[in-house]
Every structure is written in structure tokens, then in C-alpha cells.
Design an enzyme around this catalytic site. Sequence first.
Site, short mmCIF file in Angstrom:
data_model
loop_
_atom_site.label_atom_id
_atom_site.label_comp_id
_atom_site.label_asym_id
_atom_site.label_seq_id
_atom_site.Cartn_x
_atom_site.Cartn_y
_atom_site.Cartn_z
CG ASN A 11 -1.58 1.31 1.29
OD1 ASN A 11 -1.74 2.10 0.45
ND2 ASN A 11 -2.19 1.35 2.52
CD1 TRP A 12 3.33 1.00 -3.14
CD2 TRP A 12 3.28 2.21 -4.87
NE1 TRP A 12 3.71 -0.16 -3.98
CE2 TRP A 12 3.69 0.96 -5.21
CE3 TRP A 12 3.18 3.08 -6.00
CZ2 TRP A 12 3.96 0.71 -6.44
CZ3 TRP A 12 3.51 2.64 -7.19
CH2 TRP A 12 4.05 1.59 -7.35
CE LYS A 13 0.19 3.20 4.52
NZ LYS A 13 0.17 3.14 6.20
CG HIS A 99 -5.53 1.66 5.38
ND1 HIS A 99 -4.98 2.62 6.04
CD2 HIS A 99 -4.74 0.79 5.10
CE1 HIS A 99 -3.66 2.51 6.28
NE2 HIS A 99 -3.56 1.55 5.67
CD GLU A 101 -2.54 5.55 6.79
OE1 GLU A 101 -2.56 5.37 5.62
OE2 GLU A 101 -1.69 4.72 7.56
CD GLU A 171 -3.07 -2.44 7.44
OE1 GLU A 171 -1.81 -3.03 7.30
OE2 GLU A 171 -3.78 -1.73 7.08
N GLY A 177 2.80 2.39 10.56
CA GLY A 177 3.82 3.43 10.40
C GLY A 177 4.62 3.95 11.65
CB SER A 217 5.84 -1.53 11.77
OG SER A 217 5.40 0.04 11.98
N GLY A 238 3.02 -0.90 4.30
CA GLY A 238 3.01 0.34 4.09
C GLY A 238 4.40 0.65 3.66
N GLY A 239 5.16 1.42 4.37
CA GLY A 239 6.30 2.11 4.42
C GLY A 239 7.51 1.09 3.53
P1 PGA Z 1 3.43 0.38 7.42
O1 PGA Z 1 1.79 0.49 7.01
O2 PGA Z 1 3.79 -0.75 6.88
O3 PGA Z 1 3.91 1.72 7.03
O4 PGA Z 1 3.15 0.16 8.87
C1 PGA Z 1 0.96 -0.75 6.86
C2 PGA Z 1 -0.41 -0.24 6.21
O5 PGA Z 1 -1.08 1.09 6.43
O6 PGA Z 1 -1.09 -0.79 5.64
#
Ligand code: PGA
Length: 255
Positions: A11-13, A99, A101, A171, A177, A217, A238-239
Site C-alpha cells: 500500500n503505497w499510500k 484502511h 487511515e 492492522e 507506520g 511496521s 506500507g512504508g
Molecule cells: P506500515 O503500513 O507498513 O507503514 O506500518 C501498513 C499499512 O498501512 O497497510
Amino acid sequence: MPNRKPAVGGNWKMNLHAADVDALVDGLNEQIGANNTVDTIICPPFVYLQRVAEKLAAASSNIQLGAQDIYYQANGAYTGEISASMLKDIGVSIVLTGHSERRHVLGESDTLINAKTLAALEAGLDVILCIGEKIEQRQAGQTDAINIAQLHYGLAGVTAEQMQNIIIAYEPVWAIGTGMTATPDDAQSAHDAIRKALAIMYSQDIADAVRIQYGGSCKPGNAAELFAQPDIDGGLIGGASLKTEDFAGIVNAAG
Ligand code: PGA
């Protein structure tokens, strides 16, 4: 033990620009494009979906294209929104809903998340439904109750047959993050509770077949230990999905 094919999503956000996108997709095609032991999905921002679709097709890549969001209406006066059929048009096969966010930064309700999930499934898209507790909910011992409630709301109206097209991503909000990863034991315990809830909501066979990803993470250094847990079937990243080596390392750790 049921044989579930692991699934890893990136997930590149709201990150990267065209030149970085090209380099990342080229690198991933090269390093994991031929992997068929893991279902690998990348979810770029909307504006790069078409570009990534073309690059994946040109490389005959096994990597699937996912979208980070969707709107539940088919068309009409919904400024700024994107429908399921538009996503399908350009080669998207799977979409994220729920998600954290979107829930906690953009304020999406369980009702909206459910509507998006149903619309995506009806249009023939697969869905990664994300669920997870906040830190204060974990500290209050509510982790499983929150996850199961989000599962019930998110899957309301989803048929047993449609469950083939659903992946669940657990998650924990406090791990996303932040560099704080759930321990493999804590993650396994949450996944086990989610699977047991799916068995009650649907059937044991369906619960055994659904992939449940861990997200928060996840990195090449901790992925193998997490994915070795019996109920963790890959990850939503994510990251670490923004770097070729890291994401390829995580995919390879899954299968
Ligand atoms: P992260 O994000 O790996 O940066 O913690 C995970 C996600 O939001 O899917």
C-alpha cells in the site's frame, strides 16, 4: 492444516511520483514478477494506476494491481470519486476497504466501508478489508471485540460465495507506520480470534480458506517470523513497500 496461498500487498499510500513509480515497478517486476507462490498486489495512488497497469502488462508480471480506495456508487455526481467499473476498466483487480487511515484520518464509517466492500464485490473486484484496534482499545483488553465488530460491519451482506474474493488485513492502528510491530504471538492471537469469528459467521471451511494478512511496521527483518504463525497468511505493507529490496524481501519471506 489448510493450505492457503499467502498474499502480500503493498500500500503505497500518498507517496512517490512518476519517476519513482517507474523505477519501483521495474525493480519489482524483475525481482518478484515471476513469483507464483505468493499473490502479490501493489496499490499505487489513483493517478498512477494506469501507468503501473501498462508496466505490469508489458512485463507479463504476476503482480496484481490494487486500488487504495473506491466509491460505492456506479456513476454520477460524486465529485472526486472513482467507481468500481472505472477501476476494472484499467486493469485493477483488487481494492482496499476499511484502511485505518480512511477510518481514522478521513472519517469513514463502518456503513460506508461496508457499502464500498459490497460495491467492489458486485463489480467483480476482490477486496482487502482492513480491521484493527487502537492502542487504548488494546490496553483496555478490547482487541478481539473491536476486530470482530469491524468484521461484522464490514462483511454485512457479503455472501459465503463472495468470501472467496475477500482477504482480511489485521492492522493494529498503533503499529501502522510507527515502527512498533505486534509480536508474532500477539498477532497470531488476533488472527486466531478473527478466524474463529469467520467460522461462526460463515463456516469452518470458509474461515479456513480466507487469507488473513498482518499489517503494521512489517519489514524484511520481521516478516518471516510473523508469516510463520499458523493464522498469518502474508502481510499488508506500507512504508516497506516503497523500496524494491524491502518489498521483494517481504514477498520472498511469505513463500
Ligand atoms: P506500515 O503500513 O507498513 O507503514 O506500518 C501498513 C499499512 O498501512 O497497510
